[in-house]
Design a protein around this motif. Structure first.
Motif, short mmCIF file in Angstrom:
data_model
loop_
_atom_site.label_atom_id
_atom_site.label_comp_id
_atom_site.label_asym_id
_atom_site.label_seq_id
_atom_site.Cartn_x
_atom_site.Cartn_y
_atom_site.Cartn_z
N LEU A 112 2.01 -18.46 40.44
CA LEU A 112 3.04 -18.90 41.18
C LEU A 112 4.36 -18.26 41.16
N CYS A 157 5.95 -21.99 44.63
CA CYS A 157 6.28 -23.33 43.73
C CYS A 157 7.94 -23.70 43.95
N ILE A 216 2.67 -26.14 44.81
CA ILE A 216 3.07 -26.57 43.42
C ILE A 216 4.49 -26.98 43.31
N ALA A 275 -0.17 -29.51 42.34
CA ALA A 275 -0.41 -29.50 40.99
C ALA A 275 1.12 -29.51 40.62
#
Ligand code: SMG
Ligand code: MG
Length: 369
Positions: A212, A237, A259, A286
């Protein structure tokens, strides 16, 4: 549960090595701890604000001031009916200052759970006994220096490396680390140092198979992140942008991230952090646990949070010796790339008052009358 005493402890804790980010060099933690007493137990909370308002607008002196002047009086006014679950609602009329609010809520939650003999991990809904440990590596003066630092962490067993990046320190360091470690889980964090105009430069990170890229653009640029996510292959992210569960829901709906980095201080407390986790999980996003160079107090709480089921990526939950020669609690240690989730009542760690006293610059008992 009534507050019978509240103290603010300020302490200076030097890092084992300088940690450079795109927003500055933080040579030591200016630690602010909140200690509360209730008739049944004491509790500790750590405020993760930095000495200067460079990561976010909060800074330690302001946090101490807002806690003493505006937050604690509101909690005291609740009287006997105060519970940790009510803290955020009681403090809501005071705008902002999530890190200050989080520290207070944590201290009260710790006291409440100690009195009840329950662990913070159980209270949050932790499902793991130990969590995988990543490590965040600062910007360095040279690539050889960076490779030395990374290899020392890899040798210690860290399971994921995060490199801080900024314009002028991005593709080259990532390429060098990837060449040395072709298979290690690797990610980068820009702490808002880029603009959407840098999309082509950031796309040059695509070949390195990063987990990420964290917070490339400014905190309030959700639309920019959504646009960037279409132009690069590395998953985006968000850290600084996610200031609440609602912000998380907005970011996900806009496609601004796939994310999320969860930091309790940034969202106003561990109970809101759990809601961010819940929103993300319900949307298939996530999450992983961020870090703010915490002492053992904040680290104990982070490690418990990181044990929730939606935390599917390793966090910045490193061992204590990555930060401090002497922590103020028993140190968290790396065991097979993992740190153990505390199981004792409350945070499950005790503040070593003798160690704390040695580094303390002030203790301020607040007037609760
Ligand atoms: O606690 O290991 C840690 C630090 C992790 O890189 C880290 N934190 O933006 O994620 C981040 C930074 C913010 C703090 S830098 C002083
Ligand atoms: Mg970050």
């Amino acid at each position: 549960m009534k507050l019978s005493a509240v103290e603010l402890h300020r302490a200076q804790l030097p890092l084992v090595a300088p940690f450079r980010t795109s927003f500055g060099t933080e040579l030591q933690r200016d630690v602010l701890l909140v200690r509360v007493e209730t008739p049944d137990a004491e509790g500790w909370g750590e405020c993760v604000a930095m000495a200067a308002p460079l990561y976010s607008y909060e800074y330690v002196d302001a946090a101490a001031e807002v806690i003493a002047r505006f937050l604690v009086p509101r909690l005291v006014a609740v009287g006997d009916g105060l519970t940790a679950g009510k803290v955020a609602t009681v403090l809501e009329p005071v705008k902002g200052h999530p890190m200050a609010k989080a520290a207070l809520e944590l201290a009260i939650l710790d006291a409440e759970l100690r009195a009840a003999g329950r662990s913070f991990a159980d209270e949050l809904g932790a499902v793991k006994e130990a969590v995988p440990s990543g490590v965040s590596v600062g910007i360095m003066d040279s690539i050889p220096e960076l490779l030395d630092a990374v290899s020392s962490y890899v040798d210690q067993g860290y399971v994921r490396i995060k490199l801080k990046i900024e314009p002028g320190w991005d593709v080259e360091p990532v390429a060098a680390v990837r060449e040395r470690y072709p298979d290690i889980p690797l990610q980068v964090d820009a702490n808002t140092a880029y603009t959407l105009g840098d999309a082509r430069q950031l796309a040059k990170l695509d070949p390195f198979d990063l987990l990420l890229i964290e917070q490339p653009l400014p905190e309030d640029d959700l639309r920019g992140h959504a646009e960037l996510a279409k132009q690069i292959r590395t998953p985006v992210c968000l850290d600084e942008s996610i200031v609440s569960a609602r912000a998380a829901a907005d970011a996900v709906a806009l496609g601004a991230c796939s994310i999320i980095n969860i930091k309790a201080g940034r969202v106003g407390g561990y109970l809101e952090a759990r809601r961010v986790h819940d929103v993300a999980r319900a949307n298939g996003i996530a999450v992983w646990c961020g870090g703010m160079l915490e002492t053992g107090v904040g680290r104990a709480a982070n490690v418990a949070l990181a044990a929730l089921p939606g935390f599917t990526l390793p966090g910045d939950t490193s061992a204590s010796d990555r930060y401090y020669r002497q922590d103020i609690t028993a140190p968290f240690v790396l065991e097979n790339g993992h740190v153990r989730v505390p199981t004792g009542p409350g945070l499950g760690v005790d503040v070593d008052r003798a160690v704390l006293r040695e580094i303390t610059s002030s203790v301020t008992p607040l007037d609760l009358s």
